[in-house]
Design a protein around this motif. Sequence first.
Motif, PDB file in Angstrom:
ATOM      1  N   GLU A 190     -75.145  61.793 -17.140  1.00  0.00           N
ATOM      2  CA  GLU A 190     -75.031  63.060 -15.930  1.00  0.00           C
ATOM      3  C   GLU A 190     -75.257  64.521 -16.063  1.00  0.00           C
ATOM      4  OE1 GLU A 190     -74.738  62.694 -12.169  1.00  0.00           O
ATOM      5  OE2 GLU A 190     -75.008  60.252 -12.344  1.00  0.00           O
ATOM      6  N   PRO A 191     -76.259  65.289 -16.102  1.00  0.00           N
ATOM      7  CA  PRO A 191     -75.958  66.846 -15.914  1.00  0.00           C
ATOM      8  C   PRO A 191     -75.170  67.342 -15.564  1.00  0.00           C
ATOM      9  CG  PRO A 191     -77.475  66.771 -14.730  1.00  0.00           C
ATOM     10  CD  PRO A 191     -77.031  65.406 -14.479  1.00  0.00           C
ATOM     11  N   LEU A 192     -74.618  69.144 -16.253  1.00  0.00           N
ATOM     12  CA  LEU A 192     -73.987  70.019 -15.947  1.00  0.00           C
ATOM     13  C   LEU A 192     -72.906  69.958 -14.674  1.00  0.00           C
ATOM     14  CD1 LEU A 192     -76.839  71.489 -13.949  1.00  0.00           C
ATOM     15  CD2 LEU A 192     -75.545  72.723 -16.189  1.00  0.00           C
ATOM     16  N   VAL A 193     -71.953  68.716 -15.810  1.00  0.00           N
ATOM     17  CA  VAL A 193     -70.574  68.164 -14.820  1.00  0.00           C
ATOM     18  C   VAL A 193     -69.831  68.876 -15.218  1.00  0.00           C
ATOM     19  CG1 VAL A 193     -71.180  65.532 -14.782  1.00  0.00           C
ATOM     20  CG2 VAL A 193     -70.660  66.260 -16.900  1.00  0.00           C
ATOM     21  N   ALA A 194     -68.713  69.365 -14.673  1.00  0.00           N
ATOM     22  CA  ALA A 194     -67.520  69.975 -14.966  1.00  0.00           C
ATOM     23  C   ALA A 194     -66.784  69.517 -15.913  1.00  0.00           C
ATOM     24  CB  ALA A 194     -66.471  70.546 -13.599  1.00  0.00           C
ATOM     25  N   PRO A 195     -65.081  70.263 -16.780  1.00  0.00           N
ATOM     26  CA  PRO A 195     -65.141  69.267 -17.529  1.00  0.00           C
ATOM     27  C   PRO A 195     -63.616  68.431 -16.600  1.00  0.00           C
ATOM     28  CG  PRO A 195     -65.040  72.149 -17.793  1.00  0.00           C
ATOM     29  CD  PRO A 195     -65.499  71.676 -16.413  1.00  0.00           C
ATOM     30  N   ASN A 196     -63.163  67.417 -17.941  1.00  0.00           N
ATOM     31  CA  ASN A 196     -62.902  66.146 -17.126  1.00  0.00           C
ATOM     32  C   ASN A 196     -61.684  65.980 -17.969  1.00  0.00           C
ATOM     33  OD1 ASN A 196     -62.116  63.597 -17.197  1.00  0.00           O
ATOM     34  ND2 ASN A 196     -64.121  63.164 -17.779  1.00  0.00           N
ATOM     35  N   PRO A 197     -60.741  65.562 -17.193  1.00  0.00           N
ATOM     36  CA  PRO A 197     -59.287  66.101 -17.326  1.00  0.00           C
ATOM     37  C   PRO A 197     -58.941  64.479 -19.185  1.00  0.00           C
ATOM     38  CG  PRO A 197     -59.296  65.834 -15.390  1.00  0.00           C
ATOM     39  CD  PRO A 197     -60.463  65.923 -15.505  1.00  0.00           C
ATOM     40  N   LYS A 198     -59.626  63.704 -18.794  1.00  0.00           N
ATOM     41  CA  LYS A 198     -59.629  62.513 -19.536  1.00  0.00           C
ATOM     42  C   LYS A 198     -60.307  63.000 -20.761  1.00  0.00           C
ATOM     43  CE  LYS A 198     -57.447  60.246 -17.171  1.00  0.00           C
ATOM     44  NZ  LYS A 198     -55.740  59.827 -17.084  1.00  0.00           N
ATOM     45  N   HIS A 199     -60.927  63.916 -20.547  1.00  0.00           N
ATOM     46  CA  HIS A 199     -61.081  64.334 -22.139  1.00  0.00           C
ATOM     47  C   HIS A 199     -60.360  65.653 -22.637  1.00  0.00           C
ATOM     48  CE1 HIS A 199     -66.127  63.402 -21.336  1.00  0.00           C
ATOM     49  NE2 HIS A 199     -64.796  61.972 -20.911  1.00  0.00           N
ATOM     50  N   VAL A 200     -59.743  65.617 -24.229  1.00  0.00           N
ATOM     51  CA  VAL A 200     -58.730  65.982 -24.176  1.00  0.00           C
ATOM     52  C   VAL A 200     -58.633  66.903 -25.447  1.00  0.00           C
ATOM     53  CG1 VAL A 200     -56.826  65.035 -23.240  1.00  0.00           C
ATOM     54  CG2 VAL A 200     -56.768  64.302 -25.151  1.00  0.00           C
TER      55      VAL A 200
END
Lengths: 276, 257
Positions: free
Chosen positions: A88-98
Amino acid sequence: MNNVKKVSPEAELDPRSRDLVFQMRGVSKSFPTPEGPLRLVLDDVNLDIQQGEFVCLLGPSGCGKTTVMNLLARFITPTSGTLLVHGEPLVAPNPKHVTIFQEHGLFPWRTVIDNVAFGVQAQGASKSDAREKAIKYLELVGLQEVATLFPHQLSGGMRQRVAIARALAVEPEVIFMDEPFSALDAFTRYRLQDEMLRIWQDQKTTIIFVTHDIDEAVYLGQKVVVMAPNPGRIEMVLPMNIARPCERTDSQFLYYRREIFKAFQLVHEWAPEYAI
Amino acid sequence: MWTINLRAQLDGWLAFLLVLLLWTGVAGFYTPEQLPSPLDVLKAFPELWEADMLGKHILVSMGRFLTAYGLAVVIGIPLGLWMGWVTRARQALDPIIQFLRPISPIAWFPLAVLWFGIGNAPAVFIIFLAAFFPVVVTTVSAVRQVNPLYLKVAYDFGAGPLMVFRQVVLPAAFPQMMNGLHIAVGTAWIHLVAGEMLGAQSGLGYFIVDSRNFLRTDWIIAGMIMVGAIGLIINRLMRTAERWIYRQWGQEAGSHE
Ligand SMILES: Nc1ncnc2c1ncn2[C@@H]1O[C@H](COP(=O)(O)OP(=O)(O)O)[C@@H](O)[C@H]1O
Ligand SMILES: [Mg+2]
């Protein structure tokens, strides 16, 4: 931002794109300089990162390692090129990526256990659930004994392990680590490297690990991304075929170490000021 | 460590004794109305105590001080937090604060009397002003100096703005805010006497002025000693609280004493 669909043709052609956590295609990044004109900091970066991979970004300081990490974490956006996260392009920061920072960023007013519980609480868990998780992951990094102490009562290595436990406690999909051990003494660093390998094999988390230490990169990375400066770019991507954990004196370890030294020698001809 | 501490304390007491001796010597050249000796002043205390002339004034002063200081904290802290956290609020209000701050609280006295009449209110207003500005200004800078790494970590875990403010900004700014509260206690106490000298009919400041009307110089000095002693005690309490917080937060003690 979310309704903007900008799928690049190359990405659509890649049938594996959804199995890859990250795909960078021709990504460049420029920053404005104080004098005015833009400065190219990353030039034409192409990189795939698979689920569960331990990837080391290696290079001298200023070559854009942190910038690559910030792009992957979506703290910043590319100036040009495509970055896909799970296709997926242009996704917001993911809280599961720390992210684990070099200066750990523990909260001095919270005890160790409440520091570890913070992230879990931030993701909506109740205080008691968060503490339960915190204890579990403190045990994983061997720090259950110091749960009620404050960060300033711990050694540098223990603080960084608390930061690791805090990241693990949210059961992340991806962990970014930006030179997490570079402020520690060599012995503590070796111990934490072993611990990181053990945790990675245990949790199967995707780890993107930034370092300027060649030995560290070879010891940890399944894949070492060798970067060069001026402008920041990927020089080569070296897959490491070594069983983990390995001995630092193994012939295989020494072989890959030599390969990387050679890679940087190659760099020297172009930019001699970046000698190791 | 111990011996050095003892030496320092001993020197302190010696200097104090020397000042008392000097004072006694100089007082020999003047009448008690002009300058009473330390012994005269000491004798004034039991006299004042028995006539209940000092105790009631101290109570009144403490009441005013706590009211005014409490108001300054209750209004100043939220205002400072708001200005520290919301850029537009700071940009709007900071010029006003910076303009009013250098005006001595005493200069407000004529207005205070016009607005509030005489009695408690003008004195409370002046003490309030003396505490309010340091509280606001240090709270604003405390919030602005919160380590950005803490905010980065909190947002990285997906914490919402309310959680970031309550669980990160507030505790991170707290030690420096405490330092502001400590400074404000000092300035407020200094202005208490001035405020009470100008308009009040009670309190330590009034007692000092009133003693002059009776030409009781020993009472004047006794009143001044009480002001100094209470100020010292309040300051020490604040310092202890501040040190405790700094220790708890794992930081070096504040430079302000
Ligand atoms: N936000 C920024 N604004 C301007 N220049 C930046 C910014 N971030 C990084 N740079 C510049 O980009 C280059 C690469 O930085 P960085 O990615 O931090 O390198 P590394 O992590 O490899 O040391 C450096 O020259 C740095 O000064
Ligand atoms: Mg960096």
